[in-house]
Design a protein around this motif. Structure first.
Motif, PDB file in Angstrom:
ATOM      1  N   HIS A  23       0.687  -1.128  -0.067  1.00 30.02           N
ATOM      2  CA  HIS A  23       0.124   0.015  -0.019  1.00 30.02           C
ATOM      3  C   HIS A  23       0.877   1.226  -0.057  1.00 30.02           C
ATOM      4  CE1 HIS A  23      -3.611   2.168   1.785  1.00 30.02           C
ATOM      5  NE2 HIS A  23      -3.612   2.612   0.718  1.00 30.02           N
ATOM      6  N   GLU A  24       2.046   1.114   0.762  1.00 29.92           N
ATOM      7  CA  GLU A  24       2.612   2.361   0.922  1.00 29.92           C
ATOM      8  C   GLU A  24       3.500   2.964  -0.473  1.00 29.92           C
ATOM      9  OE1 GLU A  24       4.043   1.790   5.298  1.00 29.92           O
ATOM     10  OE2 GLU A  24       5.505   1.014   3.656  1.00 29.92           O
ATOM     11  N   PHE A  25       3.689   1.821  -1.472  1.00 29.61           N
ATOM     12  CA  PHE A  25       4.306   2.186  -2.773  1.00 29.61           C
ATOM     13  C   PHE A  25       3.190   2.742  -3.427  1.00 29.61           C
ATOM     14  CE2 PHE A  25       7.866  -0.523  -1.336  1.00 29.61           C
ATOM     15  CZ  PHE A  25       8.885   0.107  -1.834  1.00 29.61           C
ATOM     16  N   SER A  26       2.149   2.129  -3.216  1.00 28.02           N
ATOM     17  CA  SER A  26       0.825   2.878  -4.122  1.00 28.02           C
ATOM     18  C   SER A  26       0.529   4.480  -3.485  1.00 28.02           C
ATOM     19  CB  SER A  26      -0.521   2.008  -3.813  1.00 28.02           C
ATOM     20  OG  SER A  26      -0.218   0.692  -4.338  1.00 28.02           O
ATOM     21  N   LEU A  27       0.723   4.608  -2.166  1.00 30.45           N
ATOM     22  CA  LEU A  27       0.532   5.766  -1.889  1.00 30.45           C
ATOM     23  C   LEU A  27       1.658   6.949  -2.253  1.00 30.45           C
ATOM     24  CD1 LEU A  27      -0.395   5.297   1.776  1.00 30.45           C
ATOM     25  CD2 LEU A  27      -1.944   6.065   0.227  1.00 30.45           C
ATOM     26  N   ALA A  28       2.962   6.334  -2.614  1.00 36.73           N
ATOM     27  CA  ALA A  28       3.860   7.069  -2.932  1.00 36.73           C
ATOM     28  C   ALA A  28       3.668   7.534  -4.320  1.00 36.73           C
ATOM     29  CB  ALA A  28       5.328   6.308  -2.857  1.00 36.73           C
ATOM     30  N   GLU A  29       3.100   6.772  -5.174  1.00 38.04           N
ATOM     31  CA  GLU A  29       2.785   6.907  -6.507  1.00 38.04           C
ATOM     32  C   GLU A  29       1.371   8.153  -6.659  1.00 38.04           C
ATOM     33  OE1 GLU A  29       4.382   6.356  -9.049  1.00 38.04           O
ATOM     34  OE2 GLU A  29       5.218   4.638  -8.959  1.00 38.04           O
ATOM     35  N   GLU A  30       0.683   8.007  -5.668  1.00 34.65           N
ATOM     36  CA  GLU A  30      -0.379   9.006  -5.479  1.00 34.65           C
ATOM     37  C   GLU A  30       0.168  10.211  -5.373  1.00 34.65           C
ATOM     38  OE1 GLU A  30      -4.071   7.798  -3.346  1.00 34.65           O
ATOM     39  OE2 GLU A  30      -3.714   5.737  -3.832  1.00 34.65           O
ATOM     40  N   VAL A  31       1.000  10.190  -4.310  1.00 35.02           N
ATOM     41  CA  VAL A  31       1.835  11.773  -4.000  1.00 35.02           C
ATOM     42  C   VAL A  31       2.369  12.225  -5.313  1.00 35.02           C
ATOM     43  CG1 VAL A  31       3.492  12.776  -2.857  1.00 35.02           C
ATOM     44  CG2 VAL A  31       2.038  11.050  -1.608  1.00 35.02           C
ATOM     45  N   ASN A  32       2.983  11.356  -5.947  1.00 31.79           N
ATOM     46  CA  ASN A  32       3.900  11.812  -7.304  1.00 31.79           C
ATOM     47  C   ASN A  32       2.750  12.221  -8.156  1.00 31.79           C
ATOM     48  OD1 ASN A  32       5.984  11.886  -9.139  1.00 31.79           O
ATOM     49  ND2 ASN A  32       5.066  10.210 -10.178  1.00 31.79           N
ATOM     50  N   THR A  33       1.652  11.647  -8.327  1.00 29.65           N
ATOM     51  CA  THR A  33       0.673  12.020  -9.370  1.00 29.65           C
ATOM     52  C   THR A  33      -0.155  13.400  -8.877  1.00 29.65           C
ATOM     53  OG1 THR A  33      -0.021   9.729  -9.848  1.00 29.65           O
ATOM     54  CG2 THR A  33      -1.551  11.341 -10.362  1.00 29.65           C
ATOM     55  N   LEU A  34      -0.034  13.547  -7.594  1.00 31.76           N
ATOM     56  CA  LEU A  34      -0.815  14.891  -7.218  1.00 31.76           C
ATOM     57  C   LEU A  34       0.163  15.820  -7.469  1.00 31.76           C
ATOM     58  CD1 LEU A  34      -3.061  16.148  -5.347  1.00 31.76           C
ATOM     59  CD2 LEU A  34      -1.590  15.677  -3.405  1.00 31.76           C
ATOM     60  N   GLY A  35       1.281  15.923  -7.141  1.00 29.43           N
ATOM     61  CA  GLY A  35       2.451  16.874  -7.460  1.00 29.43           C
ATOM     62  C   GLY A  35       2.433  17.064  -8.820  1.00 29.43           C
ATOM     63  N   PHE A  36       2.311  16.285  -9.832  1.00 25.28           N
ATOM     64  CA  PHE A  36       2.347  16.342 -11.093  1.00 25.28           C
ATOM     65  C   PHE A  36       1.180  17.164 -11.783  1.00 25.28           C
ATOM     66  CE2 PHE A  36       0.681  14.930 -15.518  1.00 25.28           C
ATOM     67  CZ  PHE A  36       1.907  15.181 -16.088  1.00 25.28           C
ATOM     68  N   MET A  37      -0.078  16.653 -11.078  1.00 24.76           N
ATOM     69  CA  MET A  37      -1.300  17.506 -11.593  1.00 24.76           C
ATOM     70  C   MET A  37      -1.174  18.974 -11.080  1.00 24.76           C
ATOM     71  SD  MET A  37      -4.300  14.580 -10.764  1.00 24.76           S
ATOM     72  CE  MET A  37      -5.419  15.630 -11.083  1.00 24.76           C
ATOM     73  N   ASP A  38      -0.885  19.248  -9.787  1.00 27.74           N
ATOM     74  CA  ASP A  38      -0.718  20.472  -9.389  1.00 27.74           C
ATOM     75  C   ASP A  38       0.244  21.316 -10.267  1.00 27.74           C
ATOM     76  OD1 ASP A  38      -2.469  20.149  -7.328  1.00 27.74           O
ATOM     77  OD2 ASP A  38      -0.971  19.745  -5.672  1.00 27.74           O
ATOM     78  N   ASN A  39       1.214  20.900 -10.560  1.00 30.86           N
ATOM     79  CA  ASN A  39       2.443  21.495 -11.248  1.00 30.86           C
ATOM     80  C   ASN A  39       1.959  21.694 -12.704  1.00 30.86           C
ATOM     81  OD1 ASN A  39       5.086  22.650 -11.686  1.00 30.86           O
ATOM     82  ND2 ASN A  39       5.252  20.916 -13.200  1.00 30.86           N
ATOM     83  N   LEU A  40       1.164  20.532 -13.184  1.00 30.56           N
ATOM     84  CA  LEU A  40       0.702  20.822 -14.685  1.00 30.56           C
ATOM     85  C   LEU A  40      -0.304  21.955 -14.855  1.00 30.56           C
ATOM     86  CD1 LEU A  40       0.653  19.760 -17.642  1.00 30.56           C
ATOM     87  CD2 LEU A  40      -0.952  18.207 -16.907  1.00 30.56           C
ATOM     88  N   GLN A  41      -1.147  21.938 -13.879  1.00 28.36           N
ATOM     89  CA  GLN A  41      -2.127  22.998 -14.034  1.00 28.36           C
ATOM     90  C   GLN A  41      -1.730  24.610 -13.871  1.00 28.36           C
ATOM     91  OE1 GLN A  41      -6.104  22.106 -12.051  1.00 28.36           O
ATOM     92  NE2 GLN A  41      -6.746  23.938 -12.165  1.00 28.36           N
ATOM     93  N   PHE A  42      -0.670  24.373 -12.916  1.00 21.16           N
ATOM     94  CA  PHE A  42      -0.136  25.915 -12.542  1.00 21.16           C
ATOM     95  C   PHE A  42       0.504  26.237 -13.744  1.00 21.16           C
ATOM     96  CE2 PHE A  42       3.146  28.254 -10.006  1.00 21.16           C
ATOM     97  CZ  PHE A  42       2.429  29.352 -10.002  1.00 21.16           C
ATOM     98  N   GLN A  43       1.448  25.420 -14.452  1.00 24.59           N
ATOM     99  CA  GLN A  43       2.055  25.833 -15.630  1.00 24.59           C
ATOM    100  C   GLN A  43       1.414  26.314 -16.784  1.00 24.59           C
ATOM    101  OE1 GLN A  43       5.246  26.307 -15.477  1.00 24.59           O
ATOM    102  NE2 GLN A  43       5.863  25.790 -13.455  1.00 24.59           N
ATOM    103  N   LEU A  44       0.282  25.480 -16.825  1.00 26.27           N
ATOM    104  CA  LEU A  44      -0.569  25.791 -17.967  1.00 26.27           C
ATOM    105  C   LEU A  44      -1.301  27.122 -18.184  1.00 26.27           C
ATOM    106  CD1 LEU A  44      -2.022  22.180 -18.754  1.00 26.27           C
ATOM    107  CD2 LEU A  44      -0.724  23.442 -20.151  1.00 26.27           C
TER     108      LEU A  44
END
Length: 369
Positions: free
Chosen positions: A48-69
């Motif tokens: 589960h912890e490895f899945s949570l790490a991927e979710e954190v990575n996805t959240l950061g990617f989405m936050d950054n992508l929207q801000f940059q766009l």
């Protein structure tokens, strides 16, 4: 604690009974089951912890992508996972073998045939032989030679399932299994890693870690899953710090917008602290697992000598399982918090900038695998 109280009560009757039969038929079987439940729960938490790490990575990617766009940039829109499919499969093979060992102990203690467990594990033990140190995150604290040796040592677990029929008793399996289980625990302990250096030697070499030493004595350098998660959290918090800095320059933005950004920034930082605490306590649980296994082996040896069942040894499996219940709840709570942050992602962002900024580099660029 009720379970521990029951053991104290049962111990009081042991002098008037056959110690061997009482231990074999009741307490010992339940002790093995308790240990097995703990191992299976710990494996599920690590997965589960490895899945949570991927979710954190996805959240950061989405936050950054929207801000940059919204800033008018042209960022990379391809999400890069933290771990490859082969890396996750390697860890899953390790955890499956660990679970299989624990379930085999239950089968032997209960007098069930081993054939079903053996065939179920045949493919898994074969997969263990294909593992390499490159599948895990060990380079932060171990040399290549030590990393290779540790991964190779894990494959010895397959020898536990080819014992001749006359040796298919619990004690010989536990005696041999202790070495394999300890190596697996050490491998997972290093793989989870550390968020900061735990040794002064980290700045110029590897800490002196003996692979046969007690897990509690290990000293790690920054790296592993904890470091990767920390970087992912820092990446996302930096995105929101940039947004706050931008809001300071925009007079038309309301205090409500700033409040949303501040709350978001604080929530992500608190999430990172909770997740790192979970990973740290998981490492402590790996130590508890090894200690519980050692206690189980001692119990078996005492049972063969027809001596009394050591209460302190038996209680270690109970405490091991109790610890895992707390971690399971913590992991579920973190997942819920992550889901909430993901759902409110769009609502928390409403920027209309009039200038372009440079695209922020992704967290994947700095990770080590």
């Amino acid at each position: 604690m009720q379970r521990l109280f029951q053991i104290f009560i049962l111990i009081g009757f042991l002098p008037g009974l056959s110690a061997c039969s009482v231990i074999d038929d009741t307490l010992l079987t339940e002790e093995v089951r308790e240990f097995s439940r703990g191992v299976v729960a710990l494996s599920a938490i690590i997965t589960h912890e490895f899945s949570l790490a991927e979710e954190v990575n996805t959240l950061g990617f989405m936050d950054n992508l929207q801000f940059q766009l919204e800033l008018g940039g042209n960022p990379d829109t391809n999400l890069k996972p933290l771990f490859s499919a082969s890396d996750i499969a390697a860890r899953q093979s390790l955890l499956t073998a660990l679970n299989g060992y624990a379930e085999t102990l239950v089968a032997v203690a209960s007098g069930k045939p081993l054939s079903s467990e053996y065939y179920k594990l045949a493919g898994t033990t074969e997969n263990l032989k294909q593992l390499t140190s490159g599948h895990f995150n060990l380079a932060h604290s171990l040399s290549i030679l030590d990393s290779d040796q540790l991964v190779n040592d894990v494959s010895v677990i397959d020898r536990l399932f080819i014992l001749p029929e006359r040796d298919r008793r619990l004690l010989p399996i536990v005696e041999k299994g202790g070495t394999a289980l300890s190596k697996m625990a050490i491998l997972l302990y290093f793989d989870i890693g550390a968020v900061s250096d735990q040794s002064s030697k980290c700045s110029y070499t590897y800490p002196k870690n003996e692979l046969d030493a007690d897990l509690a004595s290990l000293r790690l350098c920054k790296g592993g899953l904890r470091s990767i998660v920390s970087s992912a959290i820092s990446f996302d918090t930096n995105v929101w710090k940039d947004k706050l800095a931008y809001l300071k320059t925009q007079d038309q933005k309301t205090s409500r917008d700033r409040r949303i950004a501040i709350e978001r920034l604080v929530s992500i930082q608190k999430l990172g602290q909770r997740l790192d605490q979970l990973l740290s306590e998981t490492q402590t649980s790996l130590i508890a697992m090894v200690n519980a296994h050692d206690a189980l082996e001692k119990t078996l040896k005492d049972a063969e000598k027809s001596s009394g069942l050591p209460v302190a040894a038996t209680s270690k499996s109970i405490l091991f399982v109790e610890r895992l219940r707390g971690l399971t709840g913590a992991a579920a709570s973190i997942e819920s918090a992550l889901s909430t942050l993901s759902v409110t992602n769009s609502a928390a962002q409403n920027f209309q900038p009039s200038f372009n900024t440079q695209t922020v580099t992704g967290v994947n660029d700095d990770k080590e695998l």
